[in-house]
Design a protein around this motif. Structure first.
Motif, PDB file in Angstrom:
ATOM      1  N   GLY A 140       0.785  -1.224   0.000  1.00 37.81           N
ATOM      2  CA  GLY A 140       0.000   0.000   0.000  1.00 37.81           C
ATOM      3  C   GLY A 140       0.822   1.280   0.000  1.00 37.81           C
ATOM      4  O   GLY A 140       1.881   1.383  -0.624  1.00 37.81           O
ATOM      5  N   ILE A 141       0.326   2.278   0.732  1.00 37.51           N
ATOM      6  CA  ILE A 141       0.976   3.587   0.770  1.00 37.51           C
ATOM      7  C   ILE A 141       2.368   3.494   1.368  1.00 37.51           C
ATOM      8  O   ILE A 141       3.296   4.173   0.920  1.00 37.51           O
ATOM      9  CB  ILE A 141       0.109   4.591   1.559  1.00 37.51           C
ATOM     10  CG1 ILE A 141      -1.216   4.830   0.834  1.00 37.51           C
ATOM     11  CG2 ILE A 141       0.851   5.913   1.743  1.00 37.51           C
ATOM     12  CD1 ILE A 141      -2.196   5.686   1.612  1.00 37.51           C
ATOM     13  N   GLU A 182       4.810   2.222  -1.253  1.00 42.32           N
ATOM     14  CA  GLU A 182       5.060   3.246  -2.266  1.00 42.32           C
ATOM     15  C   GLU A 182       5.883   4.394  -1.691  1.00 42.32           C
ATOM     16  O   GLU A 182       6.724   4.980  -2.394  1.00 42.32           O
ATOM     17  CB  GLU A 182       3.738   3.772  -2.815  1.00 42.32           C
ATOM     18  CG  GLU A 182       3.880   4.826  -3.900  1.00 42.32           C
ATOM     19  CD  GLU A 182       4.596   4.364  -5.150  1.00 42.32           C
ATOM     20  OE1 GLU A 182       5.200   5.216  -5.833  1.00 42.32           O
ATOM     21  OE2 GLU A 182       4.558   3.135  -5.444  1.00 42.32           O
ATOM     22  N   THR A 235      -6.382   0.958  -1.404  1.00 43.61           N
ATOM     23  CA  THR A 235      -5.519   0.046  -0.654  1.00 43.61           C
ATOM     24  C   THR A 235      -6.379  -0.932   0.136  1.00 43.61           C
ATOM     25  O   THR A 235      -7.606  -0.820   0.175  1.00 43.61           O
ATOM     26  CB  THR A 235      -4.627   0.822   0.337  1.00 43.61           C
ATOM     27  OG1 THR A 235      -5.464   1.450   1.328  1.00 43.61           O
ATOM     28  CG2 THR A 235      -3.786   1.874  -0.364  1.00 43.61           C
ATOM     29  N   VAL A 287      -1.866   4.403  -5.300  1.00 44.31           N
ATOM     30  CA  VAL A 287      -0.916   4.580  -4.200  1.00 44.31           C
ATOM     31  C   VAL A 287       0.183   5.575  -4.553  1.00 44.31           C
ATOM     32  O   VAL A 287       0.736   6.238  -3.669  1.00 44.31           O
ATOM     33  CB  VAL A 287      -0.290   3.235  -3.777  1.00 44.31           C
ATOM     34  CG1 VAL A 287      -1.327   2.346  -3.107  1.00 44.31           C
ATOM     35  CG2 VAL A 287       0.363   2.529  -4.958  1.00 44.31           C
TER      36      VAL A 287
END
Length: 210
Positions: free
Chosen positions: A16-17, A20, A168, A179
């Motif tokens: 997810g974030i 990234e 996400t 993301v």
């Protein structure tokens, strides 16, 4: 600092974030400790980045709810790098396991029904979330704590950021943003120069009101 390199820890970074964010920071030349609660998933995520040419990413297990795990990470960073320049506190859990099909259908119903209507949810009008209220309150508390920490450590840049409605696991893949966009705010704040804003709330990359 005699060393121009910056050292960072990103929590909850195997997907997810968080993942990234690691990728974008690594691309900026930051040396990063990617952390995850699950060692296998964290190792796999780190290996994937290493295979993509990011040799400046290493893995260390971290459960943010386990004091011994936190201490182990702190000792690792101190031993390997001698300091920590950036901490991205990304780890989180929604605390619920919803029926994703029902959730998507409900979101679509709201989108179809609300435009052009005068009805508004009283809770939403007053700033409360209809979905995941416990998670929302925990984030509110964390955002408030940002101001406390910023006052306590005035020489640091300590801020909080809303990434947007990102696609996400934690949004059950109902989010509308990729993301890559969701990580932009975290990366921008992580790379702030000394003397940058602190104790602030950002809506993605824009300074906003708490």
């Amino acid at each position: 600092m005699g060393d121009a390199c910056k050292y960072a820890v990103v929590t909850g970074a195997n997907k997810g974030i968080g993942f990234e964010t690691v990728k974008q920071l690594a691309n900026s030349g930051v040396t990063i400790v990617l952390t995850a609660r699950d060692e296998n998933r964290g190792t796999e995520a780190t290996s994937l980045l290493n295979e993509q040419g990011f040799s400046n990413v290493v893995f260390h297990q971290l459960d943010v709810q386990d004091a011994q795990s936190i201490e182990s990470l702190a000792k690792f960073v101190q031993t390997q790098y001698g300091r920590l320049d950036i901490l991205v506190n990304n780890a989180g859990a929604s605390g619920v396991v919803p029926d994703e099909d029902v959730l998507r259908a409900m979101n679509m119903d709201l989108v179809d029904w609300l435009p052009g209507k005068t009805f508004e949810y009283a809770l939403e009008v007053n700033g409360w979330q209809m979905i995941g209220p416990v998670y929302s309150i925990s984030k509110l508390s964390l955002n408030a704590y940002t101001r406390v920490l910023a006052r306590k450590y005035p020489k640091m840049c300590i801020n909080c950021v809303h990434p947007g409605f990102v696609n996400t696991d934690i949004t059950w893949h109902t989010g509308t943003m990729p993301v890559e966009e969701g990580a932009e705010g975290s990366v921008m704040l992580a790379l702030l120069p000394d003397g940058g804003p602190t104790g602030c709330y950002f809506d993605r990359t824009v300074l906003a009101e708490f």
